[in-house]
Design a protein around this motif. Structure first.
Motif, short mmCIF file in Angstrom:
data_model
loop_
_atom_site.label_atom_id
_atom_site.label_comp_id
_atom_site.label_asym_id
_atom_site.label_seq_id
_atom_site.Cartn_x
_atom_site.Cartn_y
_atom_site.Cartn_z
N VAL A 1 -8.86 -58.23 -53.13
CA VAL A 1 -8.46 -57.68 -54.41
C VAL A 1 -8.80 -56.19 -54.42
CG1 VAL A 1 -8.85 -57.73 -56.91
CG2 VAL A 1 -8.82 -59.88 -55.61
N VAL A 2 -7.83 -55.37 -54.78
CA VAL A 2 -8.03 -53.92 -54.87
C VAL A 2 -7.82 -53.48 -56.32
CG1 VAL A 2 -7.24 -51.64 -54.15
CG2 VAL A 2 -7.33 -53.51 -52.49
N HIS A 3 -8.81 -52.78 -56.83
CA HIS A 3 -8.68 -52.20 -58.17
C HIS A 3 -8.61 -50.69 -58.01
CE1 HIS A 3 -10.74 -51.29 -62.30
NE2 HIS A 3 -9.45 -50.96 -62.30
N ILE A 4 -7.42 -50.13 -58.19
CA ILE A 4 -7.28 -48.67 -58.20
C ILE A 4 -7.81 -48.19 -59.54
CG2 ILE A 4 -5.71 -46.72 -57.98
CD1 ILE A 4 -3.74 -48.56 -56.56
N GLY A 5 -8.92 -47.45 -59.52
CA GLY A 5 -9.55 -47.02 -60.77
C GLY A 5 -8.57 -46.36 -61.69
N SER A 6 -7.81 -45.40 -61.17
CA SER A 6 -6.65 -44.89 -61.88
C SER A 6 -5.85 -43.97 -60.99
CB SER A 6 -7.01 -44.16 -63.20
OG SER A 6 -7.36 -42.81 -62.97
N VAL A 7 -4.58 -43.84 -61.33
CA VAL A 7 -3.69 -42.84 -60.77
C VAL A 7 -2.95 -42.19 -61.94
CG1 VAL A 7 -3.34 -43.95 -58.53
CG2 VAL A 7 -1.85 -44.55 -60.44
N PRO B 1 3.07 -43.41 -54.26
CA PRO B 1 2.72 -43.75 -52.88
C PRO B 1 1.32 -44.34 -52.72
CG PRO B 1 2.72 -41.36 -53.19
CD PRO B 1 3.28 -41.95 -54.44
N THR B 2 0.38 -43.96 -53.57
CA THR B 2 -0.97 -44.52 -53.47
C THR B 2 -0.97 -45.98 -53.87
OG1 THR B 2 -2.01 -42.37 -53.88
CG2 THR B 2 -3.34 -44.32 -54.32
N ILE B 3 -0.28 -46.32 -54.94
CA ILE B 3 -0.19 -47.72 -55.34
C ILE B 3 0.47 -48.53 -54.23
CG2 ILE B 3 0.86 -49.34 -56.97
CD1 ILE B 3 0.61 -47.18 -59.12
N ALA B 4 1.57 -48.03 -53.68
CA ALA B 4 2.27 -48.75 -52.61
C ALA B 4 1.37 -48.96 -51.40
CB ALA B 4 3.53 -47.99 -52.21
N ALA B 5 0.63 -47.93 -51.01
CA ALA B 5 -0.22 -48.03 -49.82
C ALA B 5 -1.35 -49.02 -50.04
CB ALA B 5 -0.79 -46.66 -49.47
N LEU B 6 -1.96 -49.01 -51.22
CA LEU B 6 -3.09 -49.91 -51.46
C LEU B 6 -2.63 -51.34 -51.73
CD1 LEU B 6 -5.52 -47.55 -53.37
CD2 LEU B 6 -5.65 -48.35 -51.01
N ARG B 7 -1.41 -51.52 -52.20
CA ARG B 7 -0.86 -52.88 -52.26
C ARG B 7 -0.73 -53.46 -50.86
NH1 ARG B 7 4.43 -53.35 -55.91
NH2 ARG B 7 3.98 -55.57 -55.47
N GLU B 8 -0.32 -52.62 -49.92
CA GLU B 8 -0.19 -53.07 -48.53
C GLU B 8 -1.55 -53.42 -47.93
OE1 GLU B 8 1.15 -54.42 -45.11
OE2 GLU B 8 2.41 -53.94 -46.86
N VAL B 9 -2.57 -52.61 -48.21
CA VAL B 9 -3.91 -52.90 -47.70
C VAL B 9 -4.44 -54.21 -48.28
CG1 VAL B 9 -6.30 -52.10 -47.58
CG2 VAL B 9 -4.43 -50.47 -47.31
N ALA B 10 -4.22 -54.43 -49.58
CA ALA B 10 -4.65 -55.68 -50.20
C ALA B 10 -4.01 -56.88 -49.51
CB ALA B 10 -4.29 -55.68 -51.69
N ARG B 11 -2.70 -56.77 -49.22
CA ARG B 11 -1.98 -57.84 -48.52
C ARG B 11 -2.52 -58.03 -47.11
NH1 ARG B 11 2.92 -56.33 -50.87
NH2 ARG B 11 3.06 -54.63 -49.37
#
Length: 285
Positions: A82-88, A67-77
């Motif tokens: 460009v969003v770099h998720i340090g890690s999940v 869900p974190t990847i999905a949410a931050l993909r939406e914010v980037a869009r």
């Protein structure tokens, strides 16, 4: 490619509730974008900081449903950044991968990187960490394309292994990153100097968001998210509380630093020899 851009580190204090951590990350990334950031990085373990192995496994799933990847993909869009998720943490069979994710301005995933070097240490204050009991280590260095050049993706403990950063720079990285969940003890001793060293050695920017403060699972992390230029100057640094720090990145400084001290081009092959005591005397006899 654009000559300059604004980079931001979103410093967090992630806990044991993935939904809250996701919401906190989204809030901070949106805040950074609102302050002019075109590139925003979150820390290692953005989605969950949980020391208990069973608790961790109960709360993580595969990358495709994270869900974190999905949410931050939406914010980037949504923000065109460009969003770099340090890690999940994502499930990989019987273990978990500590995975960084680079997301483009349209929300597409450009690159993923699994932390290579796992933190198996015993610290002087009695802290003991065995990441290899839970995590599976990666086996590849990764460069991700951004509108401003190639970003070298690494995570936390990787920062102590300079050969990784040199290899990334030799293969085109202009920006390097080590988003982290650094312990307070090691951070106070080594965080800043390691980042400045990696920047200076490679003539690259270092951009690293961090976890900071006392977490729900009891650990203390150092914080001090940092942005360092290719000459080793600290452009921005946080304290130990959640928030955002920003700096303008002038990509021309990479060529300038590498032109002044072309260490990447000056490397030569060498062998290692061990001279034993008394060897010369024995040979003479």
């Amino acid at each position: 490619m654009t000559q300059s851009f604004v980079a931001a580190c979103a410093q967090m204090r992630s806990g044991t509730d993935p939904s809250k951590n996701r919401d906190d990350a989204v809030t901070l990334v949106r805040q950074a974008a609102g302050e002019g950031a075109q590139f925003v990085q979150t820390p290692e373990m953005t989605s969950l900081v949980a020391r208990n192995r069973d608790d961790l496994f109960a709360k993580v799933g595969p990358q495709e449903t994270d869900p974190t990847i999905a949410a931050l993909r939406e914010v980037a869009r949504e923000r065109g950044i460009v969003v770099h998720i340090g890690s999940v943490a994502v499930r990989e069979g019987e273990k978990v991968a500590n995975r960084g994710v680079l997301i483009d301005t349209d929300g597409a995933i450009v690159a993923t990187y699994d932390k290579v070097h796992l933190f198996d240490v015993d610290l002087p204050n009695g802290e003991s960490w065995r990441e290899s009991n839970t995590y599976t280590g990666g086996d590849r260095a990764v460069l991700g394309e951004t509108p401003w050049g190639l970003l070298g993706l690494t995570i936390c403990y990787d920062v102590r292994f300079p050969a990784l950063y040199r290899a990334l720079a030799e293969n085109g990285a202009r920006f390097l990153s080590a988003p982290a969940c650094f312990t307070r003890q090691t951070g106070e001793a080594h965080w800043s100097v390691l980042h400045r060293a990696r920047a200076i050695e490679t003539g690259s920017f270092m951009i690293s968001a961090a976890q900071g403060g006392t977490h729900e699972d009891g650990r203390e992390t150092f914080g001090h998210s940092i942005i360092v230029d290719p000459w080793g100057r600290v452009l921005a640094e946080a304290g130990d509380v959640p928030g955002v720090v920003l700096a303008r990145i002038d990509t021309a400084l990479v060529d300038e630093a590498r032109g002044r001290i072309p260490a990447l081009r000056h490397a030569r092959p060498f062998t290692v020899e061990t001279a034993r005591r008394g060897a010369a005397r024995e040979a003479a006899e």
